[in-house]
Design a protein around this motif. Structure first.
Motif: not given
Length: 291
Positions: A38-55
């Motif tokens: 779940f850590l991998s899925v959330e932080m590498f798949l789901i969250v990058p589609m919500i927030f800017d990865t540089g933000g």
């Protein structure tokens, strides 16, 4: 959940040694693998589609995720490594004083007197101080000395899976393109949309992850449903209606968590000495102490 608990208890009573050798590594492995998944899925798949990865928000999400995983696995390990058995007491406290002897009870398995609220665990093969239950996910009995770690382990497991569900909800709301991959979108628009539903590989994955997430959230939520009354009323899993030891929420919390109280939420490494050794328990009745 109840059927699983009853089934596990039934098997454990008949085949205790085999149950420990099988259930413990499978359950602990499930927690570790599930956390990593779940850590991998959330932080590498789901969250990058919500927030800017540089933000800033993405970096903040990483900090929150690391904090939760650290406390989840840290409390799990501390729970396993902290001994709550009667044998963990100093030698002079393993034998009652003459004036206290009538308050202790005899364990037929250990062939010795043990303090009140202490009961034998066939899986651990010893008596546990204020035994709550045997937890296969921490591979040990939950008792007086390690209850703090088990409780926060359950709390962080619940928080982590809840936040994972929240990211799916946020993705569904803010990302119109990804919204169409969720089966929920087609269910809520059943009377508006026409034509066949088109599912690609991303749709299959995102819906499977969501289903797994719902199941992963349900288990710790049920565990919390049992543990909150235990903490609030100073009872145990097997004695939920024994209110003799209830001293109020604040005092009960200190008994379970130690001198640092709520600060133990921050980290399993915070030292928080318990107010007694688990052999003496005050009741609601005035001037009566259960030893």
């Amino acid at each position: 959940m109840c059927f699983i608990m009853v089934g596990c208890k039934y098997i454990a009573d008949i085949y205790p040694v085999q149950f420990v050798k099988t259930a413990h590594p499978l359950s602990v492995g499930l927690v570790i693998v599930g956390t990593a998944f779940f850590l991998s899925v959330e932080m590498f798949l789901i969250v990058p589609m919500i927030f800017d990865t540089g933000g800033v928000l993405y970096k903040l999400a990483w900090l929150v995720a690391i904090f939760i995983v650290y406390n989840l696995l840290g409390n799990m390990l501390a729970c396993y490594r902290t001994d709550s058995s009667v044998a963990s007491l100093p030698r002079d406290r393993q034998i009652p004083d003459p004036e206290e002897e009538h308050l202790w009870h005899h364990c037929d398995y250990c062939q010795m007197l043990v303090p009140p609220r202490s009961w034998h665990c066939r899986l651990c093969n010893c008596c546990i101080l204020r035994r709550d239950h045997h937890c296969i996910f921490t591979a040990t009995c939950i008792g007086h000395n390690n209850y703090r770690y088990f409780f926060w382990f359950t709390v962080y497991l619940t928080i982590g899976t809840l936040l994972a569900l929240a990211t799916h909800a946020l993705l569904f709301i803010v990302n119109e393109e990804m919204r169409r991959h969720y089966m929920l979108y087609y269910i809520t628009h059943a009377f508006i949309l026409s034509g066949p539903i088109k599912f690609d590989l991303m749709s299959v994955w995102i819906n499977l992850i969501l289903v797994f997430n719902i199941y992963a959230f349900t288990f710790p939520l049920v565990m919390m449903a049992y543990q909150i009354p235990t903490l609030y009323l100073n009872t145990t899993f097997y004695t939920p209606r024994d209110f003799r030891y209830n001293k109020g929420l604040r005092e009960n919390f200190k008994i379970f968590m130690g001198s640092r109280g709520i600060w133990t939420f921050i980290s399993p490494t915070i030292k928080s000495s318990l107010i007694h050794d688990g052999t003496q328990w005050e009741t609601k009745q005035p001037n009566v102490t259960i030893c």
